[in-house]
Write a protein that holds these residues in place. Structure first.
Motif, PDB file in Angstrom:
ATOM      1  N   UNK A 249     -47.151  31.028  80.071  1.00 48.57           N
ATOM      2  CA  UNK A 249     -46.600  31.049  78.713  1.00 48.57           C
ATOM      3  C   UNK A 249     -45.570  29.936  78.514  1.00 48.57           C
ATOM      4  N   UNK A 250     -44.781  29.631  79.541  1.00 48.88           N
ATOM      5  CA  UNK A 250     -43.849  28.504  79.439  1.00 48.88           C
ATOM      6  C   UNK A 250     -44.610  27.210  79.131  1.00 48.88           C
ATOM      7  N   UNK A 251     -45.755  27.039  79.789  1.00 50.85           N
ATOM      8  CA  UNK A 251     -46.509  25.805  79.583  1.00 50.85           C
ATOM      9  C   UNK A 251     -47.234  25.805  78.235  1.00 50.85           C
ATOM     10  N   UNK A 252     -47.878  26.917  77.892  1.00 47.95           N
ATOM     11  CA  UNK A 252     -48.688  26.949  76.669  1.00 47.95           C
ATOM     12  C   UNK A 252     -47.833  26.874  75.409  1.00 47.95           C
ATOM     13  N   UNK A 253     -46.624  27.421  75.435  1.00 41.91           N
ATOM     14  CA  UNK A 253     -45.780  27.433  74.244  1.00 41.91           C
ATOM     15  C   UNK A 253     -44.816  26.251  74.218  1.00 41.91           C
ATOM     16  N   UNK A 254     -44.166  25.970  75.358  1.00 49.27           N
ATOM     17  CA  UNK A 254     -43.097  24.969  75.380  1.00 49.27           C
ATOM     18  C   UNK A 254     -43.469  23.692  76.132  1.00 49.27           C
ATOM     19  N   UNK A 255     -44.632  23.678  76.746  1.00 53.85           N
ATOM     20  CA  UNK A 255     -45.039  22.558  77.606  1.00 53.85           C
ATOM     21  C   UNK A 255     -44.014  22.316  78.713  1.00 53.85           C
TER      22      UNK A 255
END
Length: 483
Positions: A249-255
């Motif tokens: 989720x850190x990657x998918x939302x905030x990159x």
């Protein structure tokens, strides 16, 4: 220049510093206040002209821009708290609104579950049935019905909020009463939030439910989610002890990628096998007896529970056994720091909600390390595994010894509702068919499986909220307005 601490909105002076230390909510709300200020001087060309003439409205703004953000407890702020949009409200109430709320509550009391409305499997959402809508339409024709109640979308929304206040939101879990006011309890920190209110009439419905005079409702002036706010920073990073479970989720939302940094001292904690009981009553009694035994051995015990009501339950059981203890919850938060400072003393027993769950070093008293260190007991799984891990992280700090135990029951909130029925039935079967520890391990694994399902549901809610926020921003951009 230098370092400034922002506690609430304090204006330009603090933000003039090179480094500002503030809560995520304070930053986001000050950002929204700046947007509201700019909205009073609309038009990009006009603002550029004013800037050239030296009359730019930016001189009155609090923040200098969104350059770099370093977020502590990043998963709590950027993921857990991102399920709720941040809203600035202004006065916009009418006496008719309160008449509508009172009438909607009276109507809701006459409706029947399943026939007129349904509760979601986890009992966290209310939906009207077709029969319920037809009944509301008939009731709207009565002479004493307020004018607004005759409008379908308004009356249905008001009645759903009244039903949610009665069946979804629980006192001493979602909120407490303090000074004859409803104070929301933050589900991630366990702390009361007296300056926050639920929107769309829900707060007024809960006040009416508790026999209080409802506060006037407000109109929404600006809103934003943490997802959209933090992504506007030029540079964004953070830290947390429980980020690996949320790496996707850190990657998918905030990159943002998650990198693991090892502790500077080895982890000396020991984890006991989970214990599971069929009923919450037997679990609470076994837990109280275990705490009494540990206290007699001079151990320091931190007992983590989900809600104020659970803290009061276990406190009563400990008192019945003559076990001295202290309670740290939303209802007893006045001397939080002092209670935490005493939690590591020999024989100390602290019953706490999530208030003691993040970033807290509990110093061990003399002789406690030799007895195994702080003994943490998790009395019930939370909706998010990260909250459980944060509680477990209160022991074993800075290389100290510690022990973590888990006491579960099939009556726990995580196993309530129709969606949890299969997991609850299988866990009950495992306890009946498998002997001793094997049955408890199987039951605990099923509870964890259910926890994963709830975590996924919350992730979907956050994704839907982000999409809704994007659509709202697109509509505002089309109309020439800002959030």
């Amino acid at each position: 220049a230098g370092l400034a601490f922002v506690l609430g909105s304090v204006g330009q002076r603090a933000y003039a510093a090179d480094v500002v230390h503030a809560s995520g909510k304070d930053l986001a709300f000050d950002y929204l206040r700046d947007r509201i200020h700019l909205r009073r001087r609309p038009g990009n060309l006009r603002r550029k002209a004013e800037r050239l003439l030296g009359t730019d409205a930016r001189g009155d703004l609090r923040m200098r821009g969104l350059h770099v953000a370093v977020i502590d407890e990043a998963d709590s702020v950027m993921i857990d708290e991102a399920r709720t949009p941040l809203i600035i409200s202004g006065k916009g109430s009418e006496p008719a609104d309160l008449d509508l709320f009172r009438h909607a509550r009276a109507v809701a009391a006459t409706l029947e579950e399943r026939r007129d409305y349904r509760l979601s499997p986890r009992r966290d959402r209310v939906e009207l049935t077709e029969a319920g809508r037809d009944r509301l339409e008939a009731l709207a024709e009565e002479e004493d019905a307020p004018r607004a109640f005759r409008i379908p979308v308004i009356r249905e929304h008001a009645v759903v909020q009244a039903l949610a206040a009665d069946h979804v939101f629980r006192r001493d879990e979602h909120y407490i009463l303090r000074d004859d006011k409803v104070a929301i309890v933050d589900e991630f920190t366990g702390r009361p939030q007296p300056d926050r209110t639920w929107s769309d009439g829900l707060h007024q419905m809960i006040e009416l439910k508790e026999g209080l005079e409802p506060t006037p409702p407000h109109r929404t002036e600006a809103r934003i989610t943490f997802q959209r706010f933090f992504r506007r920073y030029d540079r964004l990073c953070g830290m947390t002890g429980t980020g690996r479970d949320s790496a996707w989720e850190f990657w998918s939302v905030y990159r943002l990628a998650v990198a693991r940094i090892p502790t500077h001292r080895p982890d000396a904690r020991r984890f006991a096998r989970p214990r599971v009981w069929r009923s919450g009553d037997r679990r609470w009694q076994a837990l109280a007896e275990e705490v009494a035994r540990l206290q007699a051995d001079g151990r320091a015990v931190l007992l983590g529970v989900r809600s104020v009501a659970a803290a009061e339950e276990v406190s009563g059981r400990l008192a019945a056994l003559g076990t001295p203890h202290q309670v740290l919850s939303a209802a007893q938060d006045a001397d939080e720091a002092e209670k935490i400072s005493r939690a590591g003393a020999p024989g100390a027993v602290t019953v706490a909600t999530a208030m003691a769950g993040r970033g807290t070093d509990i110093r061990l008293g003399e002789g406690v390390p030799e007895r195994g260190g702080l003994h943490v007991i998790i009395a019930e799984r939370h909706d998010s595994r990260r909250v459980d891990l944060q509680l477990a992280g209160r022991c074993g700090r800075q290389g100290d010894p510690g022990r973590v135990a888990t006491f579960l029951s099939l009556d726990d909130e995580l196993l309530q509702g129709r969606a949890a029925a299969p997991a609850r039935a299988l866990a009950s079967l495992a306890l009946a068919l498998l002997p001793g520890a094997a049955g408890e391990r199987a039951a605990a694994a099923l509870v964890r499986r259910r926890q994963k399902a709830v975590e996924h549901a919350h992730a979907v809610m956050r994704r839907d909220l982000l999409e809704t926020d994007k659509r709202l921003a697109d509509m505002l951009a089309l109309s020439g307005q800002m959030e």
